[in-house]
Motif scaffolding. Structure first.
Motif, mmCIF file in Angstrom:
data_model
loop_
_atom_site.group_PDB
_atom_site.id
_atom_site.type_symbol
_atom_site.label_atom_id
_atom_site.label_comp_id
_atom_site.label_asym_id
_atom_site.label_seq_id
_atom_site.Cartn_x
_atom_site.Cartn_y
_atom_site.Cartn_z
ATOM 1 N N GLN A 109 4.256 -9.242 2.623
ATOM 2 C CA GLN A 109 3.952 -9.351 1.201
ATOM 3 C C GLN A 109 2.447 -9.321 0.961
ATOM 4 O OE1 GLN A 109 5.986 -12.990 0.182
ATOM 5 N NE2 GLN A 109 7.963 -11.965 -0.081
ATOM 6 N N VAL A 110 1.681 -9.951 1.854
ATOM 7 C CA VAL A 110 0.218 -9.915 1.732
ATOM 8 C C VAL A 110 -0.266 -8.475 1.822
ATOM 9 C CG1 VAL A 110 -1.961 -10.607 2.797
ATOM 10 C CG2 VAL A 110 -0.088 -12.252 2.626
ATOM 11 N N ARG A 111 0.207 -7.747 2.807
ATOM 12 C CA ARG A 111 -0.190 -6.344 2.970
ATOM 13 C C ARG A 111 0.222 -5.517 1.751
ATOM 14 N NH1 ARG A 111 -1.812 -4.678 7.999
ATOM 15 N NH2 ARG A 111 -1.700 -6.235 9.666
ATOM 16 N N TYR A 112 1.385 -5.819 1.210
ATOM 17 C CA TYR A 112 1.866 -5.068 0.049
ATOM 18 C C TYR A 112 0.980 -5.333 -1.171
ATOM 19 C CZ TYR A 112 5.327 -2.704 -2.875
ATOM 20 O OH TYR A 112 5.958 -1.820 -3.713
ATOM 21 N N MET A 113 0.615 -6.607 -1.363
ATOM 22 C CA MET A 113 -0.249 -6.938 -2.500
ATOM 23 C C MET A 113 -1.634 -6.328 -2.353
ATOM 24 S SD MET A 113 0.691 -10.864 -3.608
ATOM 25 C CE MET A 113 0.739 -11.587 -1.958
ATOM 26 N N GLU A 114 -2.127 -6.206 -1.129
ATOM 27 C CA GLU A 114 -3.443 -5.606 -0.904
ATOM 28 C C GLU A 114 -3.466 -4.120 -1.247
ATOM 29 O OE1 GLU A 114 -5.164 -8.395 2.756
ATOM 30 O OE2 GLU A 114 -4.106 -6.523 3.201
ATOM 31 N N HIS A 119 -1.027 -2.493 -3.408
ATOM 32 C CA HIS A 119 -0.323 -2.131 -4.634
ATOM 33 C C HIS A 119 -0.798 -3.015 -5.785
ATOM 34 C CE1 HIS A 119 2.324 -0.642 -1.431
ATOM 35 N NE2 HIS A 119 2.788 0.227 -2.310
ATOM 36 N N LYS A 120 -0.813 -2.438 -6.960
ATOM 37 C CA LYS A 120 -1.187 -3.194 -8.150
ATOM 38 C C LYS A 120 0.080 -3.664 -8.869
ATOM 39 C CE LYS A 120 -5.501 -0.651 -8.885
ATOM 40 N NZ LYS A 120 -6.279 0.196 -9.832
ATOM 41 N N PRO A 121 -0.009 -4.823 -9.534
ATOM 42 C CA PRO A 121 1.150 -5.287 -10.305
ATOM 43 C C PRO A 121 1.506 -4.276 -11.394
ATOM 44 C CG PRO A 121 -0.478 -7.030 -10.014
ATOM 45 C CD PRO A 121 -1.128 -5.753 -9.579
ATOM 46 N N PRO A 122 2.765 -4.230 -11.840
ATOM 47 C CA PRO A 122 3.849 -5.134 -11.429
ATOM 48 C C PRO A 122 4.376 -4.826 -10.027
ATOM 49 C CG PRO A 122 4.669 -3.481 -12.958
ATOM 50 C CD PRO A 122 3.183 -3.301 -12.910
ATOM 51 N N ILE A 123 4.697 -5.895 -9.289
ATOM 52 C CA ILE A 123 5.214 -5.785 -7.922
ATOM 53 C C ILE A 123 6.571 -6.466 -7.867
ATOM 54 C CG2 ILE A 123 4.898 -6.586 -5.553
ATOM 55 C CD1 ILE A 123 1.869 -6.336 -5.996
ATOM 56 N N ARG A 124 7.531 -5.772 -7.297
ATOM 57 C CA ARG A 124 8.864 -6.348 -7.129
ATOM 58 C C ARG A 124 9.407 -5.811 -5.809
ATOM 59 N NH1 ARG A 124 13.046 -5.985 -12.075
ATOM 60 N NH2 ARG A 124 11.225 -6.928 -13.049
ATOM 61 N N THR A 125 9.344 -6.611 -4.747
ATOM 62 C CA THR A 125 9.708 -6.117 -3.426
ATOM 63 C C THR A 125 10.338 -7.219 -2.582
ATOM 64 O OG1 THR A 125 8.840 -5.001 -1.432
ATOM 65 C CG2 THR A 125 7.438 -6.664 -2.445
ATOM 66 N N ILE A 126 11.183 -6.809 -1.638
ATOM 67 C CA ILE A 126 11.716 -7.727 -0.626
ATOM 68 C C ILE A 126 11.291 -7.215 0.748
ATOM 69 C CG2 ILE A 126 13.671 -8.582 -1.947
ATOM 70 C CD1 ILE A 126 15.447 -6.592 -0.471
ATOM 71 N N SER A 127 11.099 -8.156 1.677
ATOM 72 C CA SER A 127 10.582 -7.820 3.000
ATOM 73 C C SER A 127 11.488 -8.389 4.088
ATOM 74 C CB SER A 127 9.160 -8.391 3.170
ATOM 75 O OG SER A 127 8.332 -7.988 2.096
ATOM 76 N N PRO A 128 12.465 -7.604 4.540
ATOM 77 C CA PRO A 128 13.315 -8.071 5.644
ATOM 78 C C PRO A 128 12.677 -7.753 6.995
ATOM 79 C CG PRO A 128 14.139 -5.984 4.808
ATOM 80 C CD PRO A 128 12.909 -6.313 4.004
ATOM 81 N N GLY A 129 12.959 -8.589 7.988
ATOM 82 C CA GLY A 129 12.414 -8.310 9.322
ATOM 83 C C GLY A 129 12.591 -9.471 10.272
ATOM 84 N N ARG A 130 12.225 -9.214 11.529
ATOM 85 C CA ARG A 130 12.356 -10.225 12.572
ATOM 86 C C ARG A 130 11.058 -11.030 12.680
ATOM 87 N NH1 ARG A 130 14.931 -8.381 18.135
ATOM 88 N NH2 ARG A 130 13.311 -6.796 17.966
ATOM 89 N N VAL A 131 11.205 -12.332 12.890
ATOM 90 C CA VAL A 131 10.053 -13.226 13.019
ATOM 91 C C VAL A 131 10.219 -14.084 14.276
ATOM 92 C CG1 VAL A 131 9.675 -13.254 10.535
ATOM 93 C CG2 VAL A 131 11.110 -15.011 11.568
ATOM 94 N N TYR A 132 9.117 -14.715 14.695
ATOM 95 C CA TYR A 132 9.095 -15.423 15.971
ATOM 96 C C TYR A 132 8.447 -16.799 15.814
ATOM 97 C CZ TYR A 132 9.685 -10.584 17.499
ATOM 98 O OH TYR A 132 10.130 -9.290 17.642
#
Length: 339
Positions: free
Chosen positions: A172-177, A179-192
């Motif tokens: 989400q941080v990378r996406y905000m850096e 893209h300009k608002p409006p932003i509407r996104t989901i970020s699925p993935g594996r975490v550790y």
């Protein structure tokens, strides 16, 4: 005599054989040392001179027909044998192909993506090997912040600034850096996370986090989105939000869904309360927006995050999270017909 030869020619042309033994029997009958042709050639000396030419031509025609028939039958039999050796009996019914099955994590992930895509959320992805800025600092977790201890992190020994991401909030941080608002996104993935492996926890798992940023976004918008999601995924519309703490959202809340107390399993899952925690959420902290280059005085937003593994355990009543990563075919085959 000539009529007999012509009759033999018709029989040769009409002859068919299914086995090599039948072909060989036919060859001996006409082309063998004591065969039909040998007999007719021996009779040639007894034929009147006026008929010898026609008789000889007819005998040669019979010989040619028999020779070509034998060659054709052998070629057909050899071709059939070769095909049968290579492919087996082509007339037999085909063997049914074994059908694979989607992994329960993939099934739940796809369902969550489908639900949020209906209300305009896009899917964003990012690297699993992250740097400190995107995983911690930009999310209002500067160095030595005590909340970093909430996530026991795998750091790379060669570079302490590089780590395995502990949440998909870094995406989400990378996406905000970028893209300009409006932003509407989901970020699925594996975490550790460096946690002890047990029936309820693992050192790696899967998350999906959502982010919505625009002008005038309120906590009421967040609640309405979550209510829509729980109704679509679980068929449950009753939720509650309990105050909580997350460094990157303020205010923050834990989301519970009312699962019910209809069965003994429901009592065990909810510890007799009927309520089941499914995710965390909150309004994006203004510091996070500023860190990502978004004016926090103009824009506001909400974020939420849930464990896909945990949702899968709930939906399919799986008693042990380790089953999701052990690749036991007996377990995976149960999901062949899963939606």
């Amino acid at each position: 005599m000539i009529e007999q030869l012509q009759q033999h020619i018709k029989e040769v042309e009409a002859f068919t054989a299914k086995t090599e033994a039948e072909i060989e029997e036919f060859r001996i009958k006409y082309l063998g040392k004591k065969g039909v042709l040998t007999t007719f050639f021996a009779e040639l000396k007894n034929v009147p001179p006026a008929e010898k030419k026609e008789f000889g031509q007819t005998v040669n025609a019979l010989k040619q027909a028999a020779t070509e028939k034998v060659a054709a039958l052998k070629a057909t039999a050899g071709s059939s044998k070769a095909r049968q050796t290579q492919y087996g009996d082509l007339t037999r019914p085909g063997e049914p192909l074994p059908l694979g099955s989607a992994h329960p994590i993939s099934i739940v992930r796809s369902r969550i993506i489908d639900i949020f895509s209906r209300i305009g959320f896009t899917v964003s992805e990012g690297p699993e090997i992250e740097d400190d800025w995107h995983n911690f600092t930009a999310l209002n977790l500067p160095e030595y912040h005590p909340a970093r201890d909430m996530q026991d992190t795998f750091f790379l020994q060669t570079d302490p600034d590089i780590l395995l991401r502990t949440h998909t909030s870094s995406v989400q941080v990378r996406y905000m850096e970028n893209h300009k608002p409006p932003i509407r996104t989901i970020s699925p993935g594996r975490v550790y996370r460096n946690e002890a492996i047990s029936a309820r926890s693992h050192c790696f798992f899967h998350q999906v986090e959502g982010l919505y940023i625009d002008k005038g976004v309120s906590f009421a918008d967040l609640k309405q989105t979550l209510q829509y999601f729980t109704q679509a995924l679980f068929g449950k519309s009753r939720i509650r939000l309990r105050p909580s703490y997350f460094p990157f959202t303020e205010p923050s809340a834990e989301v519970d869904v009312y699962w019910g107390l209809e069965t003994e399993t429901d009592y065990k899952m909810t510890k007799g309360t009927g309520w089941l925690e499914i995710m965390g959420c909150g309004m994006v902290d203004p510091n996070v927006l500023d860190n990502c280059g978004i004016d926090s005085k103009t824009y506001s937003g909400y974020a939420f995050g849930m464990g896909i593994d945990r949702i899968a355990l709930l939906l399919y009543q799986i008693p042990d999270i380790r089953l999701l990563s052990e690749n036991d075919m007996r377990f995976l085959k149960q999901f062949k017909s899963a939606p």
